[in-house]
Design a protein around this motif. Structure first.
Motif, short mmCIF file in Angstrom:
data_model
loop_
_atom_site.label_atom_id
_atom_site.label_comp_id
_atom_site.label_asym_id
_atom_site.label_seq_id
_atom_site.Cartn_x
_atom_site.Cartn_y
_atom_site.Cartn_z
N ILE A 206 13.31 31.27 104.74
CA ILE A 206 12.66 30.16 104.27
C ILE A 206 13.74 29.21 104.30
CG2 ILE A 206 13.17 30.81 101.84
CD1 ILE A 206 9.95 29.04 103.05
N ASN A 207 15.07 29.64 104.12
CA ASN A 207 16.19 28.69 104.11
C ASN A 207 16.18 28.14 105.43
OD1 ASN A 207 16.66 28.90 101.50
ND2 ASN A 207 18.13 30.45 101.93
N GLU A 208 15.95 28.93 106.67
CA GLU A 208 16.16 28.22 108.02
C GLU A 208 14.97 27.20 108.48
OE1 GLU A 208 18.15 28.69 110.55
OE2 GLU A 208 19.47 29.57 109.14
N LEU A 209 13.73 27.48 107.64
CA LEU A 209 12.71 26.84 107.86
C LEU A 209 13.04 25.42 107.16
CD1 LEU A 209 9.77 25.69 108.42
CD2 LEU A 209 9.02 26.64 106.22
N GLY A 210 13.63 25.42 106.04
CA GLY A 210 13.86 24.26 105.07
C GLY A 210 15.14 23.52 105.88
N LYS A 211 16.08 23.98 106.71
CA LYS A 211 17.09 23.47 107.29
C LYS A 211 16.33 22.51 108.82
CE LYS A 211 19.46 25.70 110.59
NZ LYS A 211 20.30 26.45 111.33
N LYS A 212 15.48 23.36 109.37
CA LYS A 212 14.66 22.84 110.31
C LYS A 212 13.87 21.54 109.95
CE LYS A 212 14.48 26.72 113.36
NZ LYS A 212 13.58 27.80 113.97
N LEU A 213 13.14 21.56 108.73
CA LEU A 213 12.26 20.55 108.37
C LEU A 213 13.29 19.23 107.85
CD1 LEU A 213 9.92 22.65 106.37
CD2 LEU A 213 9.28 21.30 108.33
N ALA A 214 14.36 19.68 107.28
CA ALA A 214 15.42 18.57 106.83
C ALA A 214 16.09 17.81 107.90
CB ALA A 214 16.47 19.29 105.85
N ARG A 215 16.46 18.76 108.98
CA ARG A 215 17.06 17.87 110.03
C ARG A 215 15.97 16.86 110.67
NH1 ARG A 215 21.25 22.02 113.26
NH2 ARG A 215 22.66 22.29 111.29
N ASN A 216 14.86 17.31 110.94
CA ASN A 216 13.76 16.48 111.36
C ASN A 216 13.37 15.34 110.45
OD1 ASN A 216 13.32 18.02 113.44
ND2 ASN A 216 11.61 19.37 112.73
N GLY B 255 7.60 28.93 98.64
CA GLY B 255 6.90 29.21 99.98
C GLY B 255 6.88 27.91 101.07
N PRO B 256 6.26 28.33 102.10
CA PRO B 256 6.41 27.24 103.28
C PRO B 256 5.96 25.84 102.74
CG PRO B 256 5.85 29.26 104.30
CD PRO B 256 5.73 29.54 102.62
N ALA B 257 4.68 25.71 102.29
CA ALA B 257 4.24 24.63 101.83
C ALA B 257 4.99 23.77 100.68
CB ALA B 257 2.96 24.82 101.37
N ASP B 258 5.67 24.50 99.84
CA ASP B 258 6.56 23.94 99.03
C ASP B 258 7.59 23.28 99.60
OD1 ASP B 258 5.03 24.21 96.48
OD2 ASP B 258 5.55 26.13 96.30
N MET B 259 8.19 24.20 100.54
CA MET B 259 9.49 23.97 101.50
C MET B 259 9.35 22.58 102.20
SD MET B 259 12.77 24.44 102.07
CE MET B 259 12.86 25.87 101.47
N LEU B 260 7.90 22.55 102.72
CA LEU B 260 7.59 21.22 103.39
C LEU B 260 7.52 19.90 102.45
CD1 LEU B 260 6.61 19.75 106.09
CD2 LEU B 260 4.28 20.50 105.50
N GLU B 261 6.79 20.29 101.35
CA GLU B 261 7.15 18.92 100.46
C GLU B 261 8.52 18.63 99.87
OE1 GLU B 261 5.28 18.39 95.74
OE2 GLU B 261 4.22 19.56 97.45
N MET B 262 9.26 19.56 99.71
CA MET B 262 10.47 19.45 99.22
C MET B 262 11.53 18.67 100.42
SD MET B 262 11.99 22.20 97.03
CE MET B 262 11.39 23.61 97.82
N ALA B 263 11.08 19.18 101.68
CA ALA B 263 11.98 18.43 102.95
C ALA B 263 11.65 17.05 103.14
CB ALA B 263 11.77 19.37 103.97
#
Length: 93
Positions: free
Chosen positions: A62-72, A31-39
């Motif tokens: 969720i992958n696109e969210l992960g990409k944006k978070l990682a790039r940030n 989910g988004p919260a887990d993706m934020l933590e992983m990023a």
């Protein structure tokens, strides 16, 4: 999970590479919260790396969210639908 990324990071450090191809085979996405933590963790663990990410189950949102978070967080991540395109991107970058 942290263990998943730690294993990937250990191999990257061992072979001294900054380009990574991940082919994800998880039927259930995080989910988004887990993706934020992983990023955030990924940004600390593998900054300035290039990650080509292929998801066999196509969890695009969720992958696109992960990409944006990682790039940030200073990780250059790109999401692909197939390994061939991911490999071409890594070779070009």
């Amino acid at each position: 999970s942290a263990a998943y990324w730690n294993e990937i990071a250990e191999k990257c450090f061992e072979i001294d590479t900054n380009k990574i191809l991940i082919e994800k085979n998880f039927p259930i996405s995080v989910g988004p919260a887990d993706m934020l933590e992983m990023a955030t963790y990924l940004g600390q663990l593998l900054p300035k790396r290039k990650i080509a990410f292929v998801d066999r189950f196509g969890h695009e949102n969720i992958n696109e969210l992960g990409k944006k978070l990682a790039r940030n967080r200073d990780v250059m991540m790109q999401v692909f639908k197939n390994v061939g395109d991911a490999e071409l991107w890594l070779l070009a970058n």
